[in-house]
Design an enzyme around this catalytic site. Structure first.
Site, PDB file in Angstrom:
ATOM      1  N   ASP A   1      16.444  13.366  26.528  1.00 39.10           N
ATOM      2  CA  ASP A   1      15.330  13.910  25.736  1.00 39.10           C
ATOM      3  C   ASP A   1      13.805  13.061  26.265  1.00 39.10           C
ATOM      4  O   ASP A   1      14.335  11.617  26.524  1.00 39.10           O
ATOM      5  CB  ASP A   1      15.376  13.392  24.249  1.00 39.10           C
ATOM      6  CG  ASP A   1      16.161  14.275  23.340  1.00 39.10           C
ATOM      7  OD1 ASP A   1      16.467  15.452  23.822  1.00 39.10           O
ATOM      8  OD2 ASP A   1      16.959  13.950  22.770  1.00 39.10           O
TER       9      ASP A   1
ATOM     10  N   LEU B   1       0.750  -1.317  -0.133  1.00 39.50           N
ATOM     11  CA  LEU B   1       0.234  -0.045   0.112  1.00 39.50           C
ATOM     12  C   LEU B   1       0.837   1.234   0.050  1.00 39.50           C
ATOM     13  O   LEU B   1       0.456   2.306  -0.713  1.00 39.50           O
ATOM     14  CB  LEU B   1      -0.883   0.073   1.344  1.00 39.50           C
ATOM     15  CG  LEU B   1      -2.051   1.219   1.283  1.00 39.50           C
ATOM     16  CD1 LEU B   1      -2.693   1.250  -0.070  1.00 39.50           C
ATOM     17  CD2 LEU B   1      -2.688   1.060   2.573  1.00 39.50           C
TER      18      LEU B   1
ATOM     19  N   ILE C   1      19.122  21.250  19.822  1.00 40.00           N
ATOM     20  CA  ILE C   1      18.178  20.171  20.464  1.00 40.00           C
ATOM     21  C   ILE C   1      19.021  18.939  20.280  1.00 40.00           C
ATOM     22  O   ILE C   1      18.709  17.960  20.870  1.00 40.00           O
ATOM     23  CB  ILE C   1      16.739  20.141  19.962  1.00 40.00           C
ATOM     24  CG1 ILE C   1      15.869  21.468  20.075  1.00 40.00           C
ATOM     25  CG2 ILE C   1      15.998  19.057  20.946  1.00 40.00           C
ATOM     26  CD1 ILE C   1      16.253  22.200  21.578  1.00 40.00           C
TER      27      ILE C   1
ATOM     28  N   HIS D   1       9.566  22.372  12.376  1.00 37.48           N
ATOM     29  CA  HIS D   1       8.233  21.546  11.673  1.00 37.48           C
ATOM     30  C   HIS D   1       8.100  22.267  10.218  1.00 37.48           C
ATOM     31  O   HIS D   1       7.441  21.742   9.430  1.00 37.48           O
ATOM     32  CB  HIS D   1       7.330  21.325  12.346  1.00 37.48           C
ATOM     33  CG  HIS D   1       7.536  20.922  13.729  1.00 37.48           C
ATOM     34  ND1 HIS D   1       7.751  21.510  14.900  1.00 37.48           N
ATOM     35  CD2 HIS D   1       7.620  19.309  14.152  1.00 37.48           C
ATOM     36  CE1 HIS D   1       7.857  20.600  15.748  1.00 37.48           C
ATOM     37  NE2 HIS D   1       8.152  19.464  15.083  1.00 37.48           N
TER      38      HIS D   1
HETATM   39  N1  GLN Z   1      17.681  14.838  20.434  1.00 39.63           N
HETATM   40  C1  GLN Z   1      16.707  14.691  19.379  1.00 39.63           C
HETATM   41  C2  GLN Z   1      17.055  15.194  18.129  1.00 39.63           C
HETATM   42  O1  GLN Z   1      17.476  16.562  18.123  1.00 39.63           O
HETATM   43  C3  GLN Z   1      15.423  15.093  19.960  1.00 39.63           C
HETATM   44  C4  GLN Z   1      14.272  14.677  18.861  1.00 39.63           C
HETATM   45  C5  GLN Z   1      12.967  14.617  19.431  1.00 39.63           C
HETATM   46  O2  GLN Z   1      12.765  15.382  20.758  1.00 39.63           O
HETATM   47  N2  GLN Z   1      11.822  14.134  19.069  1.00 39.63           N
HETATM   48  O3  GLN Z   1      16.481  14.831  16.847  1.00 39.63           O
HETATM   49 ZN    ZN Z   2      11.707  17.624  20.036  1.00 44.96          ZN
END
Ligand code: GLN
Ligand code: ZN
Length: 774
Positions: free
Chosen positions: A614, A26, A446, A709
């Site tokens: 995280d 699919l 992050i 995003h």
């Molecule tokens: N340390 C991870 C990253 O930067 C955190 C991703 C997440 O929180 N989804 O990809």
């Molecule tokens: Zn995140």
């Protein structure tokens, strides 16, 4: 032993089945269609073959009543939106021009229009497209899809039961359309929606449906009296229809609680209830209303969300109890089998000892069939299945593969002090300030940097044996050099190595921890054509050797600035895996936490002064019922602290969570006792910062000023404005400057520009601070 006569008619059924096909046909067909390589006719053909294959497989396995309409090109909530004609204004032209393209435009957006928002389906890892409704919404019935799919199944000579998202759940899952007041309640549209359901039900009946299932999982959440009244009204009205099939109202993922009397009293013909996990309380809920006399009960006794074999004897005893509470008891999985992989026998690489304990959709189907036979014809008719099941369960209970005495010994001696740092936050903050010597408004990211095709190719080449480990590691080191030098040049204060070696933030660790299993074919739909293979927590967890130290140490060797170590936290390690069902989640979490604690301590010993753990899943794993929140948060926060509390006071612990709505868990976030938290905030315009400040959150915070995003590059002016807003809530010495999530899904050009702007913004705002130390 169950009596033969009482349940002579017990039937086996399921509410839904994995859609993708044995080889994810699919996904290939839908993505091929998007790329123009597959025609609409070919896509439809593939889809109808997949449906037929699934139905035949179910029927051959002994399922008496197959579900229809659970199939979807993308998402069943989006299908419901099409069925009730609630097409947002911005998608209408596209839908009118071509229904299929319009459908995909709603799911994915186009150059010109944004898609519907996507969010998690209850507490699963499946994502649905959120209906957008408003006071002007007009519903128009379009029963083409459910009717056509029912007819396909009937044409195969099968007994079929269409499955629809129920009207109450549909409205409760919706949100106000753009431009509609935020306090608009979609449930106020119920009276407008019910006639549309009535029409669809009539169409299904004339197409040959004798039963239709309406799924109302929203009723297992805490509901207001107004919601419950709406549910009562909905089913009074649908029940009163004259031209309708029999109605089976299904709920799953938790107990019905105060909704039980509402549905038990409703003039519908049957209820399908979950009896697994926290939903086992449905037994008491049902007894409390005096049972379901005059109604059919479909008993979800096989866990539809996990991968372990059922305890058939235990299920039979539940079913026997239920026989006293309803006139007719049928057997099912607790929910759609959409949430588990297709077939455990496809997993050739899993130790055969462990494979005996696994049940994916195919195996669960067989369990349901056996239970239904045992229930209606007596347990001696399934003596062989029971004996095999007993042996498999016993082999798991005392298996050395699942039980590691060393791990048990370590977890047994954990004390409360082990999950507390040696100094309170205020003391640590001062120690970290003098140790790290960061400017006010420090900048960081992050963790991940763009996962380029080149990196993915290197990983695939390594797996295929085209390059050796040495060549692969050289490739990763080259990437780390580039990421470090970019960050130094840009002027970021706390650097990261960029996570180029990680395929996925959970899988990467699962592959290195003993006790975790990986599957080869265990695909589960996450959303649309995206499928994931969640690892399986199968045994006691230990860490044979350091998992990340090598890369972090290498990155640190390239720079004088602090490089942040990067780990996935214990709660997220559980949330995005299949968990053990033979011990409490808290025990599994503690084992994972101890393994990660070893990694945290090793990172510190290797010279890492900042370590991020995280926990993006902390909020989403919150139980559906508020009554269960505190027990969950207690073990979840304890596991995080156990992971992070073995370090010196001057080692700074960060955490990251990617969601904005956490008003209800601010206290738990504080309980993590992390020194710094980074959060998603770019979209909610720093509301997060305000909420934390209002809750008196005392620690350092990095509300994201760059929305990762979206491919959009925020300007320095924009980031400056967001920072100033942040400063209104959080003082400069506690405010960090960072994007709102990892950068792995973004391209280098946008990342480069965005981070440069972010640093410019931080410097601008710093220069205006009263005691500017930088
Ligand atoms: N340390 C991870 C990253 O930067 C955190 C991703 C997440 O929180 N989804 O990809
Ligand atoms: Zn995140």
């Amino acid at each position: 032993m169950t009596s033969k006569s009482a349940a002579a008619a017990a039937r086996a059924t399921v509410y839904g089945y994995p859609r993708q096909g044995q080889n994810r046909e699919l996904k290939k067909a839908v993505e091929g269609y998007w790329k123009g390589r597959v025609s609409a006719a070919e896509l439809r053909q593939t889809a109808s073959e997949l449906r037929a294959t699934t139905w035949r497989r179910l029927a051959d396995a002994g399922i008496d009543e197959v579900p229809t309409g659970d199939f979807s090109y993308y998402d069943h909530v989006l299908d419901t939106t099409m069925m009730v004609g609630a097409i947002p204004a911005r998608h209408r032209a596209e839908v009118e021009a071509d229904a299929l393209d319009g459908y995909f435009a709603m799911a994915r957006g186009t150059q010109d229009v944004t898609p519907l928002e996507m969010t998690k389906w209850f507490d699963t890892n499946y994502h649905y497209l959120v209906p957008e409704l408003g006071p002007d919404t007009i519903f128009i019935a379009d029963s083409a899809k459910p009717v056509a799919e029912l007819k396909e199944a009937l044409a195969l000579g099968l007994t079929a039961r269409p499955v629809l998202v129920g009207p109450v759940t549909y409205l409760l899952l919706a949100k106000p359309a753009p431009g509609v007041a935020a306090d608009f309640e979609p449930l106020t549209l119920l009276d407008r929606l019910l006639p549309v359901y009535a029409e669809v039900l009539a169409d299904l009946r004339s197409a040959g449906a004798s039963w239709v299932q309406l799924d109302e999982p929203a009723l297992v959440q805490d509901r207001t009296p107004a919601d419950l009244n709406a549910a009562a009204r909905a089913y009074r009205e649908l029940g009163a229809l004259t031209d309708r099939p029999k109605l089976l109202v299904a709920s799953y993922f938790d107990r019905l609680g105060e909704a039980m009397p509402v549905l038990a009293k409703a003039p519908v013909d049957g209820l399908a209830l979950d009896f697994t996990g926290p939903a086992a309380a449905n037994l008491d809920n049902l007894a409390a209303v005096g049972g379901l006399h005059g109604k059919r009960l479909v008993a979800g006794v096989v866990d539809g969300r996990n991968v372990w074999i059922n305890d058939l004897e235990k299920s039979l005893s539940t079913l026997a109890t239920l026989l006293g509470l309803a006139d007719r008891v049928d057997v099912a999985a607790s929910c759609s089998l959409l949430h588990v992989p297709l077939d455990a026998t496809a997993e050739r690489a899993i130790d055969p000892q462990i494979a005996r304990w696994l049940a994916f959709a195919g195996q669960k189907t067989a369990e349901i069939v056996a239970l239904a036979r045992g229930l209606s014809q007596g347990t001696d008719t399934i003596a062989a299945e029971l004996a095999a099941n007993r042996a498999d369960l016993a082999s798991r209970a005392d298996s050395a593969l699942a039980h590691d005495p060393a791990v048990r010994a370590r977890t047994a001696v954990i004390t409360d002090a082990d999950s507390r740092r040696s100094q309170p936050y205020a003391v640590r903050a001062a120690a970290q300030r003098s140790h790290l010597r960061l400017p006010p408004l420090p900048t960081t990211t992050i963790g991940s940097f763009p996962q380029t095709t080149d990196l993915r190719t290197a990983r695939a080449d390594l797996r295929a044996g085209l390059i050796d480990t040495v060549a692969y590691e050289q490739r990763i080191e080259a990437e780390i050099r580039e990421v470090i030098s970019f960050q130094e040049k840009t002027g970021i204060d706390v650097l990261v190595h960029g996570e180029p070696e990680r395929n996925d933030m959970v899988q990467y660790f699962a592959e290195q921890l003993t006790g975790y299993l990986a599957t080869q074919h265990g695909w589960v739909q996450s959303y649309g054509t995206r499928y994931v293979r969640p690892p399986i927590l199968a045994g006691d967890i230990s860490r044979p050797e350091p998992m990340t130290v090598r890369w972090t140490r290498y990155a640190q060797s390239l720079t004088n600035r602090p490089v942040k170590g990067m780990l996935t936290g214990p709660v997220t390690m559980l949330a995005w895996s299949f968990v053990r069902d033979d011990q409490p989640l808290a025990d599994t979490a503690r084992q994972v936490a101890l393994a990660l604690r070893g990694e945290v301590n090793d990172l510190e010993a290797a010279g890492t002064s900042v370590i991020q753990v995280d926990e993006p899943a902390l909020r989403e794993t919150l139980p559906l019922r508020a009554a269960d929140h505190s027990a969950y948060l207690a073990w979840a926060t304890e596991a995080f602290r156990l992971t992070t509390s073995g370090v010196r006071p001057n080692t700074q612990i960060h955490t990251h969570m990617c969601y904005a709505e956490f008003g209800d868990i601010v206290a738990a976030i504080d309980d993590l006792d992390a020194d710094v938290i980074s959060l998603e905030a770019a979209r909610s315009h720093l509301q997060v910062a305000r909420e934390l400040a209002e809750a008196g959150y005392p620690r350092e915070v990095g509300p994201g000023v760059y929305d990762i995003h979206s491919p959009r590059v925020p300007s320095a002016v924009e980031a400056t404005a967001l920072l100033r807003k942040g400063l209104q809530a959080i003082p400069a010495e506690r405010l960090w400057v960072n994007p709102d999530c990892g950068l792995k899904t973004r391209g280098w050009p946008e990342v480069r520009a965005s981070l440069e702007h972010l640093v410019t913004a931080a410097r601008d705002v710093r220069s205006t601070l009263p005691d500017n130390e930088s």
